[in-house]
Motif scaffolding. Structure first.
Motif, PDB file in Angstrom:
ATOM      1  N   ILE A   9      -1.511  20.556  25.675  1.00 31.25           N
ATOM      2  CA  ILE A   9      -1.055  19.438  26.490  1.00 31.25           C
ATOM      3  C   ILE A   9      -2.035  19.265  27.649  1.00 31.25           C
ATOM      4  N   ALA A  10      -2.631  18.078  27.730  1.00 30.94           N
ATOM      5  CA  ALA A  10      -3.607  17.802  28.785  1.00 30.94           C
ATOM      6  C   ALA A  10      -2.947  17.196  30.017  1.00 30.94           C
ATOM      7  N   GLY A  11      -1.727  16.705  29.884  1.00 30.87           N
ATOM      8  CA  GLY A  11      -1.033  16.148  31.033  1.00 30.87           C
ATOM      9  C   GLY A  11       0.145  15.295  30.637  1.00 30.87           C
ATOM     10  N   PHE A  12       0.864  14.841  31.665  1.00 32.91           N
ATOM     11  CA  PHE A  12       2.021  13.965  31.513  1.00 32.91           C
ATOM     12  C   PHE A  12       1.885  12.846  32.534  1.00 32.91           C
ATOM     13  N   ASP A  13       2.118  11.615  32.109  1.00 29.33           N
ATOM     14  CA  ASP A  13       2.080  10.469  33.017  1.00 29.33           C
ATOM     15  C   ASP A  13       3.285   9.585  32.786  1.00 29.33           C
ATOM     16  N   LEU A  14       3.711   8.961  33.861  1.00 23.77           N
ATOM     17  CA  LEU A  14       4.742   7.936  33.801  1.00 23.77           C
ATOM     18  C   LEU A  14       4.153   6.696  34.453  1.00 23.77           C
ATOM     19  N   THR A  15       4.130   5.590  33.726  1.00 25.44           N
ATOM     20  CA  THR A  15       3.577   4.338  34.233  1.00 25.44           C
ATOM     21  C   THR A  15       4.705   3.324  34.342  1.00 25.44           C
ATOM     22  N   VAL A  16       4.938   2.836  35.581  1.00 28.01           N
ATOM     23  CA  VAL A  16       6.085   1.965  35.851  1.00 28.01           C
ATOM     24  C   VAL A  16       5.698   0.861  36.843  1.00 28.01           C
ATOM     25  N   GLN A  17       6.534  -0.164  36.919  1.00 29.83           N
ATOM     26  CA  GLN A  17       6.312  -1.250  37.865  1.00 29.83           C
ATOM     27  C   GLN A  17       6.407  -0.768  39.311  1.00 29.83           C
ATOM     28  N   VAL A  55       1.112  18.660  38.111  1.00 33.50           N
ATOM     29  CA  VAL A  55       2.017  18.769  36.970  1.00 33.50           C
ATOM     30  C   VAL A  55       2.202  17.446  36.229  1.00 33.50           C
ATOM     31  N   ALA A  56       1.940  16.321  36.901  1.00 30.20           N
ATOM     32  CA  ALA A  56       2.175  15.030  36.259  1.00 30.20           C
ATOM     33  C   ALA A  56       1.515  13.923  37.073  1.00 30.20           C
ATOM     34  N   GLY A  57       1.460  12.755  36.481  1.00 28.06           N
ATOM     35  CA  GLY A  57       0.970  11.577  37.181  1.00 28.06           C
ATOM     36  C   GLY A  57       2.027  10.495  37.171  1.00 28.06           C
ATOM     37  N   ILE A  58       2.105   9.739  38.247  1.00 28.37           N
ATOM     38  CA  ILE A  58       2.965   8.555  38.298  1.00 28.37           C
ATOM     39  C   ILE A  58       2.051   7.391  38.659  1.00 28.37           C
ATOM     40  N   CYS A  59       2.041   6.394  37.769  1.00 29.48           N
ATOM     41  CA  CYS A  59       1.059   5.319  37.859  1.00 29.48           C
ATOM     42  C   CYS A  59       1.735   3.959  37.906  1.00 29.48           C
ATOM     43  N   HIS A  60       1.044   3.012  38.532  1.00 29.22           N
ATOM     44  CA  HIS A  60       1.490   1.622  38.546  1.00 29.22           C
ATOM     45  C   HIS A  60       1.144   0.980  37.200  1.00 29.22           C
ATOM     46  N   ALA A  61       2.029   0.137  36.723  1.00 26.38           N
ATOM     47  CA  ALA A  61       1.786  -0.616  35.492  1.00 26.38           C
ATOM     48  C   ALA A  61       0.894  -1.812  35.833  1.00 26.38           C
ATOM     49  N   ASP A  67       0.134  -2.361  29.912  1.00 24.28           N
ATOM     50  CA  ASP A  67       0.875  -2.404  28.647  1.00 24.28           C
ATOM     51  C   ASP A  67       1.495  -1.069  28.247  1.00 24.28           C
ATOM     52  N   LEU A  68       1.383  -0.047  29.096  1.00 21.36           N
ATOM     53  CA  LEU A  68       1.985   1.238  28.754  1.00 21.36           C
ATOM     54  C   LEU A  68       3.503   1.171  28.907  1.00 21.36           C
ATOM     55  N   PRO A  69       4.237   1.809  28.000  1.00 13.41           N
ATOM     56  CA  PRO A  69       5.700   1.767  28.110  1.00 13.41           C
ATOM     57  C   PRO A  69       6.174   2.603  29.300  1.00 13.41           C
ATOM     58  N   PRO A  70       7.318   2.225  29.907  1.00 14.48           N
ATOM     59  CA  PRO A  70       7.845   2.970  31.046  1.00 14.48           C
ATOM     60  C   PRO A  70       8.590   4.226  30.581  1.00 14.48           C
ATOM     61  N   GLN A  71       7.836   5.162  30.044  1.00 13.60           N
ATOM     62  CA  GLN A  71       8.397   6.435  29.586  1.00 13.60           C
ATOM     63  C   GLN A  71       7.369   7.517  29.862  1.00 13.60           C
ATOM     64  N   TRP A  72       7.832   8.755  29.951  1.00 10.88           N
ATOM     65  CA  TRP A  72       6.894   9.857  30.134  1.00 10.88           C
ATOM     66  C   TRP A  72       6.027   9.945  28.891  1.00 10.88           C
ATOM     67  N   ILE A  73       4.727   9.960  29.085  1.00 12.00           N
ATOM     68  CA  ILE A  73       3.789  10.073  27.970  1.00 12.00           C
ATOM     69  C   ILE A  73       3.088  11.419  28.073  1.00 12.00           C
ATOM     70  N   THR A  74       3.139  12.158  26.985  1.00  9.10           N
ATOM     71  CA  THR A  74       2.451  13.434  26.881  1.00  9.10           C
ATOM     72  C   THR A  74       1.070  13.182  26.294  1.00  9.10           C
ATOM     73  N   TYR A  75       0.047  13.785  26.891  1.00  2.52           N
ATOM     74  CA  TYR A  75      -1.335  13.656  26.431  1.00  2.52           C
ATOM     75  C   TYR A  75      -1.755  14.970  25.783  1.00  2.52           C
ATOM     76  N   VAL A  96      -0.630   2.748  18.176  1.00  3.17           N
ATOM     77  CA  VAL A  96       0.070   1.656  18.847  1.00  3.17           C
ATOM     78  C   VAL A  96      -0.712   1.095  20.032  1.00  3.17           C
ATOM     79  N   ARG A  97      -1.696   1.826  20.494  1.00  2.00           N
ATOM     80  CA  ARG A  97      -2.609   1.311  21.530  1.00  2.00           C
ATOM     81  C   ARG A  97      -3.977   1.899  21.266  1.00  2.00           C
ATOM     82  N   GLN A  98      -4.937   1.030  21.063  1.00  2.94           N
ATOM     83  CA  GLN A  98      -6.296   1.469  20.770  1.00  2.94           C
ATOM     84  C   GLN A  98      -6.865   2.243  21.968  1.00  2.94           C
ATOM     85  N   PRO A  99      -7.905   3.031  21.738  1.00  8.42           N
ATOM     86  CA  PRO A  99      -8.490   3.822  22.829  1.00  8.42           C
ATOM     87  C   PRO A  99      -8.877   2.960  24.026  1.00  8.42           C
ATOM     88  N   ASN A 100      -8.661   3.517  25.214  1.00  8.89           N
ATOM     89  CA  ASN A 100      -9.020   2.822  26.448  1.00  8.89           C
ATOM     90  C   ASN A 100     -10.471   3.062  26.819  1.00  8.89           C
TER      91      ASN A 100
END
Length: 127
Positions: A9-17, A55-61, A67-75, A96-100
């Motif tokens: 596991i390289a990390g966890f992010d949550l992307t939200v408005q 331990v995690a990232g919290i990001c603006h959408a 276009d990232l879903p508002p859920q915890w994403i494991t990398y 579901v999402r091509q490489p960034n």
């Protein structure tokens, strides 16, 4: 977060408005300390445990994350993102999402055959 070895596991992010509000929620509920991470005109946040380790990232959408879903994403770190993505479809999954981007840190979202979403990330410690 791990040292980004392949298959870990390289990390966890949550992307939200409302990243600021969600940042404060997790700071108050679990005791994470937010550390601003400049994204140019705004900050996303690296969330730190009590010992100061991220331990995690919290990001603006916004921007490329809009276009990232508002859920915890494991990398999960992979050694070759393109090869791993080819195997996803061969094994009954879906990209579901091509490489960034390409190279270390590039990631794509996939759906496994059970329907779970996860991100595969080009191992940040390889080139």
């Amino acid at each position: 977060m791990s040292q980004d070895k392949v298959g870990t596991i390289a990390g966890f992010d949550l992307t939200v408005q409302n990243a600021d509000g969600v940042r404060d929620f997790y700071a108050d509920v679990v005791g994470w300390k937010p550390e601003p991470l400049s994204m140019g005109d705004y900050d996303d946040y690296m969330m730190l445990a009590q010992d100061g380790n991220p331990v995690a990232g919290i990001c603006h959408a916004k921007s490329s994350n809009a276009d990232l879903p508002p859920q915890w994403i494991t990398y999960i770190a992979v050694s070759d993102l393109s090869a791993s993505l080819a195997r996803v479809t061969e094994k009954g999954g879906e990209v579901v999402r091509q490489p960034n981007g390409t190279g270390p840190g590039g990631f794509a979202l996939i759906k496994d055959p059970a329907g779970a979403i996860v991100a595969l990330m080009q191992n940040p410690h390889t080139s």
